[in-house]
Scaffold this motif. Structure first.
Motif: not given
Length: 731
Positions: A368, A443-448, A450, A465, A469, A536, A729
């Motif tokens: 993040n 989920a937030v980590n995957d958004f990051s 992405s 990702y 997320s 997100h 997202a």
């Protein structure tokens, strides 16, 4: 938090008292009551878990002193006193101790009573833990040699909260007065077995030296280094040469804090209580991490090196984004240091201390931090191809299990230990500890991941990702009810797990989280709180919650008093201001078109749980995270990590200017308001243009500077009528 001497922002040396009362963990060395049993040169600040450091120690004693293995603790005759760059204790044995420091060295000034007095240097001195969780620090041996005017040596230590293996610190000490006598000592002290020092390789072995003086005034200069004794001696020679006066060091420290930080935030405010909060919180949020560039014992590199991240779980929500605003040069160095750690150790740290990763409380939250820096334009000397490789490794590779006794299911050292479930099921089953809070953070980590992928033009990775997320949704049980509302984040069993195949744990009380610690489904907060944390993907969350009006009702219920007896310390609200998962929640009303309620509840939290006194924070400082939350409230903005979005709140000041470096500034003004009652936004101009949305972007006010002009009043006004803040997202 640590009240001792920190001579500049992110200094390696943090020189201060170590206090013991026999029962309480002194996380940063200090306790308001108890006996001082040493003054040491390394500390953390505001961390929980268990103490860390308390090494390279001196303790003054009066009279005919013989046995350094005895209890050396001394009461204080008056309260300790401190200012930036200076600390003083007056001990019951009649000795006054004054402290000052530089980045890699410290100065002790002793005022002794008449007669013989001694200074004990105990190499085995560490801050103990009484919690019984196996996190006490150990002394694994070292060396100690007398010199003509002092001593040199090293100490090897281990364990502590991050369960670190052996690490070494070297030291080099000088006295300005020649000792009447000096000797070394070794021995064992069985009383040390009451400490939680389970990893001591030498039992209760101790060693050090005793220096005896007739002089009334004695000064000691000590350098430290992670590299060698020679470097420790060079550090003290370069930074505190012989003849240096303690007041000169104090003035130098204050000049550095002013130049590097304080003078970057100026205001016309005259209320000394508010000014005390503003500048003490700016100070408190910049004690950690420690800048150890040039002091990395693990690998050779031309990159900066920072240590003592305790922890990104605490810091990613709002602290790192304020570092970028206030100290962009240091912030870029921190980003480069994180990536360099990945290059040489294979993983980004979520927590790191004594040159060792651990512990990861939830997700791989350095992801993040890197994403937030990337989307806000941090480039400079950062190698973003490597940065992306680092965050992608967190997203794809399961770290080896370090078999942490408090959470033996998967690694707590680094990475995402529960990644197998996340990748296979799209959720995390209860066979992994902290399953639901991990899922929210993954989920937030995957958004990051992405967002960095998108910026680098990696379309397939971005799509992969951003879709992953959204997997937090797989923990959402629409049938779960609490306080008249339906739908909460709850545990979910693994596929093919017998009769519980793929099912939710139901019913589940969203007001409870067990012991809210390492082995619980939720870490440090309740399901109610974690069910607001998909920032997100907030518009999908609002839809699942029953739509905007119901979402607003849920949020207001979160802040109502007398909802739950278990939380009496915070007025029995579900909202817990002392833990980070609820940091952003007061501002979520902006996403439902009710910016006035964001101001109402965030200001209530700021005025109710923070003050300028000894109880001025609602919990552990958490390495400055608590202070940063309040600073954003003062500014009148709040960041959404991994995005360029800042939610608009309400400022405390009639006029505030933030120096953004490079000739750029952010100017914030307000008219018609006051801090305690008239704080609702009536209208706003951004860069001298009328503004009718409840958010701004990095580009609007930070990238090239900007201006926010508020009109405030006592009554709420629905002034923000245009587009709602983005939710990247949400589909």
């Amino acid at each position: 938090m640590f009240p001792g001497v920190v001579p500049e922002p992110h200094s390696m040396v943090k020189l201060g008292p170590d206090v013991e009362d026999g029962t309480t963990d002194a996380y940063s060395g200090y306790l308001p009551s108890g006996q001082i049993w040493g003054f040491s040169m390394m500390h953390e600040s505001g961390t929980g878990g268990a103490p860390k450091y308390g090494v390279v120690n001196q303790m003054p004693l009066s009279g005919n002193f013989k046995n350094p293995l005895l209890d050396l603790g001394q009461n204080r005759t008056i309260n300790d006193t401190a200012e930036v760059g200076y600390y003083k204790s007056s001990l019951a044995n009649g000795i006054d101790v004054e402290l000052a420091a530089t980045a890699h060295a410290g100065m002790y000034k002793y005022s002794f009573p008449a007669g013989e007095n001694s200074i004990v240097v105990d190499v085995s001195h560490v801050l103990p833990s009484f919690r019984g969780l196996g996190w006490g620090q150990g002394y694994a041996g070292g060396s100690f040699e007398l010199t003509k005017d002092g001593y040199t040596g090293s100490g090897i230590y281990n364990n502590g909260w991050n369960i670190a293996p052996d690490w070494t610190i070297y030291f080099c000490g000088h006295f300005n007065q020649r000792p009447k006598r000096m000797r070394t000592f070794t021995g064992h002290n069985e009383s040390l077995t009451t400490y939680d020092q389970t990893s001591l390789t030498n039992g209760t072995y101790r060693q050090g030296g005793v220096f005896t003086f007739d002089a009334k005034n004695v000064t000691s200069r000590v350098g430290i280094s992670f590299i060698s004794t020679e470097k420790a001696c060079n550090n003290v020679a370069a930074e505190i040469p012989k003849g240096t006066k303690i007041q000169a060091l104090v003035k130098k420290a204050q000049a550095k804090w002013n130049q590097q930080l304080f003078q970057k935030v100026t205001t016309t405010e005259t209320n000394t209580t508010v000014l005390s909060q503003l500048y003490s919180y700016l100070y408190g949020m910049n004690l950690l991490p420690s800048n150890r560039t040039g002091e990395n014992p693990l690998w050779d590199s031309t990159e900066p090196y920072y240590d003592d991240f305790f922890t990104f779980w605490d810091l990613f929500r709002c602290s790192t984004s304020l570092w970028q605003v206030l100290q962009p040069t240091a912030y870029e160095e921190i980003i480069r240091s994180l990536i360099d750690t990945w290059r040489h150790e294979g993983w980004l740290p979520d927590a790191r201390s004594s040159n060792f990763n651990g512990k990861t409380q939830g997700g791989s939250n350095a992801d993040n931090v890197l994403a937030d820096a990337y989307v806000k334009g941090v480039r400079g000397q950062v190698n973003w191809d490597d940065g992306y490789a680092a965050v992608k490794r967190d997203a794809e590779v399961t770290p080896p299990n370090n078999h942490d006794p408090v959470a033996p299911d998967a690694s707590t050292k680094e990475g995402r230990g529960a990644l197998p479930d996340w990748k296979e099921f799209g959720y995390i089953a209860p066979n992994f500890t902290r399953a639901v809070s991990r899922a929210v953070e993954y989920a937030v980590n995957d958004f990051s991941v992405s967002q960095v992928a998108q910026g680098l033009g990696l379309k397939k990775d971005h799509k992969k990702y951003i879709e992953r997320s959204r997997n937090w949704r797989n923990h959402w049980n629409p049938k779960q009810k609490s306080l008249g509302f339906s739908g909460f984040m709850v545990p979910r069993y693994a596929k093919e797990a017998g009769f519980k195949n793929n099912s939710f744990e139901y019913p589940y009380d969203p007001l409870q989280c067990g012991d809210c610690y390492w082995d619980s489904p939720y870490y440090e907060d309740v399901p109610w709180s974690y069910s607001f944390n998909a920032h997100h993907d907030i518009y999908h969350l609002i839809s699942l919650s029953g739509g905007p009006e119901t979402f607003v009702e849920r949020l207001e219920t979160f802040f109502k008093p007398d909802i739950r007896e278990e939380n009496e310390a915070y007025g029995s609200t579900i909202f817990n201001p002392g833990n980070e998962p609820a940091f952003t929640t007061p501002y979520l009303f902006n996403f439902a078109g009710r910016q006035d309620l964001s101001v109402k509840y965030s200001r209530h939290a700021a005025l109710s749980y923070y003050n300028a006194g000894k109880s001025g924070l609602p919990g552990n400082s958490d390495a400055g995270a608590m202070q940063t939350w309040l600073l954003w409230n003062m500014i009148g903005l709040y960041p959404i990590t991994g995005q360029t979005t800042f939610l608009i709140g309400s400022p405390w000041f009639e006029h505030l200017v933030v120096d953004l470096e490079g000739g750029k500034t952010l100017t914030i003004t307000s008219k018609g308001g006051n801090r305690e009652t008239a704080y609702y936004v009536q209208n706003l101009k951004v860069n001298e243009k009328a503004w009718d949305q409840s958010w701004v972007t990095w580009e609007d006010v930070f990238a090239n500077g900007g201006r926010l002009d508020f009109v405030l009043g006592e009554e709420p006004v629905r002034w923000a009528n245009e587009s709602l803040p983005p939710s990247p997202a949400s589909d």
